[in-house]
Write a protein that holds these residues in place. Structure first.
Motif: not given
Length: 334
Positions: A224, A226, A271, A274-275, A280
């Protein structure tokens, strides 16, 4: 124990549900093999028909001798090495498995020969390097910062942060910036920004864009990007995160990104956290590996997250020849 060289299909079947690094995944190993001159060889230790240990190695065979590495150098792979899968919970059985597999691998590669150079950076779940020391190999303890997120609410996680880190996150959240998940474009911008930062410091950045792109495409949702952008969509900073079944890894990026005099990188990490807490993208992930615990200048920042200092182990041939090989084959990861 029977030790055999296996193919990718057998490797994928044997890989357990936990206790391995993201680069143990078959797809990641294929990408590494495509971007190094060494030969990837996959080994499994069997008790009967059941695989109980795994080891991927990258082997170089110059005109004289053999160089065996796990992971390969200069590709940003923090750890690899053996994966143990004992079929008994008893500590004595695990120790016996570890020693038996280590001895079998050492015999296969003739580690006692002055013509064999071995270097392993073991995964964080591998906690007992003694069998290698008993074979007169050098062992060294290294460290990483792992933030435990599994089963912990976000308020409790944040309460362990330093006051300056909490303030930095609040200040960045008030800025006119956005933190978004992006696809390959974001991965590319993070890569180019990181390479530029290294160049500014007169340091080489050994992760080529072709390699990073291939890895991101292969890992798919396990990679991912970000990205922080300003009000006009301009790139400010970003972090590329990789995911195994157990852990998320801060892998690339996080260079000094500021907007209106305020650092935005801590907001990116928040962030990500949190994911992970929300399950996630991989529900079984419960830790965030912040890296950087072996570099003094990075520790001052990373320690602000209140993460656990987790040891892992370097194993290598101890000889003058290894010092020469480190220079010749760039054995030290950059």
């Amino acid at each position: 124990m029977r030790v055999e060289q296996i193919d990718f299909e057998a490797w994928e079947r044997a890989l357990p549900d936990s206790g391995f690094e993201v680069f143990h995944l078959p797809g990641a190993l294929r990408v590494l093999a495509d971007h190094t001159d060494a030969d990837l060889e996959l080994y499994a230790g069997y008790k009967g028909d059941q695989p109980v240990a795994l080891l991927p190695v990258f082997v170089t065979r110059p005109p004289v001798g053999t160089v065996v590495q796990s992971p390969p150098p200069s590709l940003g792979v923090p750890r690899l090495g053996p994966v143990l899968m004992p079929n008994s919970p008893k500590k004595r059985k695990r120790e016996k498995l570890n020693q038996t597999f280590t001895e079998a691998v050492a015999e296969h590669f003739s580690v006692d020969s002055s013509l064999t150079l071995l270097r392993l950076v073991c995964n964080a779940s591998y906690t007992d390097p003694r069998p290698y020391a008993w074979l007169d190999l050098r062992t060294e303890t290294l460290f990483t910062y792992c933030l435990d997120i599994d089963g912990t609410d976000l308020d409790s996680i944040r309460s362990e942060f330093s006051s300056s880190l909490r303030r930095e996150i609040r200040d960045a959240a008030d800025l006119d910036v956005s933190v978004e998940l992006e696809g390959m474009e974001g991965v590319r911008e993070i890569h180019d920004d990181t390479a530029s930062r290294f160049a500014e410091q007169d340091e080489s950045y050994t992760r080529s864009w072709d390699y990073v792109r291939d890895l991101a495409e292969t890992l798919d949702e396990r990679c991912r990007a970000y990205v922080v952008r300003g009000p006009d969509g301009e790139y400010i900073s970003g972090v590329t995160v990789l995911y195994s079944n157990d852990m998320a890894y801060f892998w690339q990026g996080g260079t000094r990104g500021t907007y209106e005099g305020t650092s935005v990188n801590s907001l990116v990490h928040w962030h990500i956290i949190e994911d992970i807490a929300a399950g996630d993208p991989v529900d079984s992930v419960g830790q965030y590996d912040l890296m950087g615990a072996n570099t003094e200048r990075l520790c001052r920042y990373k320690s602000k997250f209140g993460a656990d200092l987790v040891p892992y182990y370097l194993v290598e041939t101890e000889s003058a020849s290894m010092d020469v090989a480190k220079r010749a084959y760039q054995l030290v990861n950059q």
